[in-house]
Write a protein that holds these residues in place. Structure first.
Motif, PDB file in Angstrom:
ATOM      1  N   UNK A  87      -6.013  12.064  -9.637  1.00  0.00           N
ATOM      2  CA  UNK A  87      -4.761  12.621 -10.181  1.00  0.00           C
ATOM      3  C   UNK A  87      -3.563  12.321  -9.276  1.00  0.00           C
ATOM      4  N   UNK A  88      -3.736  12.478  -7.944  1.00  0.00           N
ATOM      5  CA  UNK A  88      -2.642  12.156  -7.021  1.00  0.00           C
ATOM      6  C   UNK A  88      -3.108  11.118  -6.005  1.00  0.00           C
ATOM      7  N   UNK A  89      -3.902  10.167  -6.464  1.00  0.00           N
ATOM      8  CA  UNK A  89      -4.511   9.201  -5.543  1.00  0.00           C
ATOM      9  C   UNK A  89      -3.473   8.256  -4.940  1.00  0.00           C
ATOM     10  N   UNK A  90      -3.653   7.993  -3.635  1.00  0.00           N
ATOM     11  CA  UNK A  90      -2.851   7.004  -2.918  1.00  0.00           C
ATOM     12  C   UNK A  90      -3.804   6.043  -2.221  1.00  0.00           C
ATOM     13  N   UNK A  91      -3.234   5.031  -1.554  1.00  0.00           N
ATOM     14  CA  UNK A  91      -4.078   4.060  -0.861  1.00  0.00           C
ATOM     15  C   UNK A  91      -4.565   4.549   0.491  1.00  0.00           C
ATOM     16  N   UNK A  92      -3.894   5.572   1.052  1.00  0.00           N
ATOM     17  CA  UNK A  92      -4.304   6.048   2.370  1.00  0.00           C
ATOM     18  C   UNK A  92      -3.322   7.057   2.926  1.00  0.00           C
ATOM     19  N   UNK A  93      -3.412   7.283   4.222  1.00  0.00           N
ATOM     20  CA  UNK A  93      -2.546   8.251   4.902  1.00  0.00           C
ATOM     21  C   UNK A  93      -1.950   7.596   6.147  1.00  0.00           C
ATOM     22  N   UNK A  94      -0.659   7.839   6.363  1.00  0.00           N
ATOM     23  CA  UNK A  94       0.031   7.338   7.544  1.00  0.00           C
ATOM     24  C   UNK A  94       0.283   8.518   8.468  1.00  0.00           C
ATOM     25  N   UNK A  95      -0.517   8.609   9.535  1.00  0.00           N
ATOM     26  CA  UNK A  95      -0.391   9.717  10.478  1.00  0.00           C
ATOM     27  C   UNK A  95       0.750   9.482  11.455  1.00  0.00           C
ATOM     28  N   UNK A  96       1.581  10.495  11.626  1.00  0.00           N
ATOM     29  CA  UNK A  96       2.700  10.409  12.577  1.00  0.00           C
ATOM     30  C   UNK A  96       2.522  11.389  13.723  1.00  0.00           C
ATOM     31  N   UNK A  97       1.273  11.608  14.136  1.00  0.00           N
ATOM     32  CA  UNK A  97       0.998  12.460  15.288  1.00  0.00           C
ATOM     33  C   UNK A  97       1.394  11.764  16.579  1.00  0.00           C
ATOM     34  N   UNK A  98       1.135  12.459  17.720  1.00  0.00           N
ATOM     35  CA  UNK A  98       1.644  11.963  19.001  1.00  0.00           C
ATOM     36  C   UNK A  98       0.691  11.044  19.748  1.00  0.00           C
ATOM     37  N   UNK A  99      -0.562  10.926  19.296  1.00  0.00           N
ATOM     38  CA  UNK A  99      -1.541  10.209  20.119  1.00  0.00           C
ATOM     39  C   UNK A  99      -1.230   8.710  20.193  1.00  0.00           C
ATOM     40  N   UNK A 100      -1.829   8.050  21.181  1.00  0.00           N
ATOM     41  CA  UNK A 100      -1.581   6.617  21.388  1.00  0.00           C
ATOM     42  C   UNK A 100      -2.081   5.758  20.236  1.00  0.00           C
ATOM     43  N   UNK A 140     -13.838   5.318  -3.680  1.00  0.00           N
ATOM     44  CA  UNK A 140     -12.372   5.389  -3.664  1.00  0.00           C
ATOM     45  C   UNK A 140     -11.802   5.238  -5.072  1.00  0.00           C
ATOM     46  N   UNK A 141     -10.743   6.000  -5.384  1.00  0.00           N
ATOM     47  CA  UNK A 141     -10.143   5.915  -6.722  1.00  0.00           C
ATOM     48  C   UNK A 141      -9.607   4.514  -6.990  1.00  0.00           C
ATOM     49  N   UNK A 142      -9.751   4.076  -8.228  1.00  0.00           N
ATOM     50  CA  UNK A 142      -9.216   2.767  -8.644  1.00  0.00           C
ATOM     51  C   UNK A 142      -7.917   2.932  -9.424  1.00  0.00           C
ATOM     52  N   UNK A 154       1.113   7.032 -11.273  1.00  0.00           N
ATOM     53  CA  UNK A 154       1.777   5.883 -11.901  1.00  0.00           C
ATOM     54  C   UNK A 154       2.039   4.732 -10.948  1.00  0.00           C
ATOM     55  N   UNK A 155       1.236   4.630  -9.875  1.00  0.00           N
ATOM     56  CA  UNK A 155       1.392   3.509  -8.932  1.00  0.00           C
ATOM     57  C   UNK A 155       0.130   2.661  -8.959  1.00  0.00           C
ATOM     58  N   UNK A 185       0.864  -1.193   0.000  1.00  0.00           N
ATOM     59  CA  UNK A 185       0.000   0.000   0.000  1.00  0.00           C
ATOM     60  C   UNK A 185       0.897   1.237   0.000  1.00  0.00           C
ATOM     61  N   UNK A 186       0.489   2.237  -0.795  1.00  0.00           N
ATOM     62  CA  UNK A 186       1.208   3.508  -0.851  1.00  0.00           C
ATOM     63  C   UNK A 186       0.442   4.540  -0.031  1.00  0.00           C
ATOM     64  N   UNK A 187       1.089   5.099   0.992  1.00  0.00           N
ATOM     65  CA  UNK A 187       0.396   6.012   1.910  1.00  0.00           C
ATOM     66  C   UNK A 187       1.151   7.332   2.031  1.00  0.00           C
ATOM     67  N   UNK A 188       0.394   8.427   2.093  1.00  0.00           N
ATOM     68  CA  UNK A 188       0.995   9.739   2.303  1.00  0.00           C
ATOM     69  C   UNK A 188       1.448   9.836   3.750  1.00  0.00           C
TER      70      UNK A 188
END
Length: 360
Positions: free
Chosen positions: A141-154, A38-40, A45-46, A17-20
């Motif tokens: 146009x810039x679709x990815x599979x999801x988002x990887x959050x790097x915030x501080x919460x548990x 969801x975009x297919x 180009x991924x 999976x490609x995640x922002x």
């Protein structure tokens, strides 16, 4: 708009999976098979992949009564009935959104195992299975599979890995604006050494204390409480934001100093950006802007970072905060523009953040 993403593996057998990568949010989520909107396909180009919990032998749903759900929502949800799924809903600063439910499965990621060597590591973590997305997340146009959050919460992936004893609660990124790409690493950074500034305690984002701004070595004269840390003010560092946003009074002061020697230069408003024609090297013709943080940590932003080319024009990458969100008009929000070609270290164990120039 610059977009930084990474590849992770989820499930058994693992799929890619490609995640922002986003330091401004907490949760990891990927789009699920149940998502109709969801975009297919992606213009990046991924190959996009929809996560199917039933297609992974290690995937399990999270119910609303489970500890993770109760902790993430700050209590049992009123609508919770036994065995009901634990739902989530996230809205981002740009108006995009995702809703779905939490699942637990194996995450496969690269871990540094030696000098410039990585090895695959596997850990069970809880993440969001996106059933519906809104705003720009739905465009292909810039679709990815999801988002990887790097915030501080548990609930963040990093906090879960740290709680499982897999990593220290430290990560770093180095965004390469010259060649694209860069480095994103979890764990200690041995080289280079990085000077730091304290994080403001008890904040949901990575807030720091900004003390002053220089343009071309001259300190801007600004209202004394302009960088206060109360609720609607303060300074946030966020890799999920491309540009940099400033309170109106700060923006105007910077603009007048940056263009002081070009008094008659016509500025053209292009989609809320102030743009102009310029033929020479911007680094020779414009001043360095320096942000000074608590503990004496400076951040030098060069003209080639804060001015970007748009066709035949150069445009100012700083904008007023009200353009991004109405409640952010008095905040300083520093995105990738301010941190490109630098190693940025987030040490959550010691509650500090720092950076140094680096060739990513």
């Amino acid at each position: 708009c610059r977009l930084y993403f990474t590849q992770i593996g989820i499930g058994t057998p693992a799929k890619s999976y490609y995640v922002q990568v986003d330091t401004g949010s907490d949760i990891l989520w990927v789009n699920c098979v149940s998502c109709d909107t969801c975009p297919r396909k992606s213009g990046l180009g991924i190959e996009l992949t929809l996560y199917d919990p039933s297609g992974s032998s290690s995937g399990t749903g999270v119910t609303c009564g489970q500890e993770f759900c109760v902790a993430t929502h700050g209590g049992v949800l009123p609508s919770c009935v036994p065995a009901a799924p634990c739902q989530y809903s996230i809205s981002y600063g740009d108006g995009s959104s995702t809703t779905g439910f939490f699942v637990t499965d194996f995450l496969q990621y690269n871990q540094v195992s030696g000098n410039s060597q990585t090895s695959l590591a596997n850990t069970s973590i809880t993440f969001g299975c996106g059933a519906k997305i809104g705003g720009d997340l739905g465009s292909s146009s810039q679709a990815l599979d999801g988002i990887l959050g790097f915030g501080q919460s548990n609930s963040s992936m990093l906090s879960q890995l740290a709680a499982a004893g897999k990593v220290r609660k430290v990560f770093a990124h180095c965004l390469d604006t010259i060649n694209g790409g860069g480095i994103f690493a979890i764990g200690d950074v041995v080289q280079p050494k990085v000077s730091t500034t304290p994080l403001v305690p008890g904040m949901p984002h990575y807030n720091v204390n900004l003390e002053a701004i220089d343009v071309g070595g001259v300190k801007l004269q600004l209202p004394t409480n302009i960088f206060g840390i109360e609720e609607s003010k303060g300074t946030i560092i966020d890799s999920g934001t491309t540009l940099a946003y400033l309170p109106g009074v700060v923006y105007n002061a910077i603009m007048s100093k940056v263009f002081a020697q070009y008094g008659d230069m016509p500025l053209k408003n292009d989609q809320d950006f102030q743009c102009f024609r310029y033929s020479g090297s911007v680094d020779d013709g414009f001043p360095i802007i320096t942000f000074h943080f608590e503990g004496g940590l400076p951040l030098n932003i060069h003209p080639h970072d804060y001015l970007f080319q748009n066709g035949e024009l150069y445009c100012m990458g700083f904008q007023t905060g009200g353009l991004q969100t109405k409640d952010g008009k008095d905040m300083v929000l520093l995105g990738d523009l301010a941190f490109s070609n630098r190693l940025v270290l987030y040490d959550l164990e010691n509650q500090v953040i720092g950076w140094t120039d680096y060739n990513c």
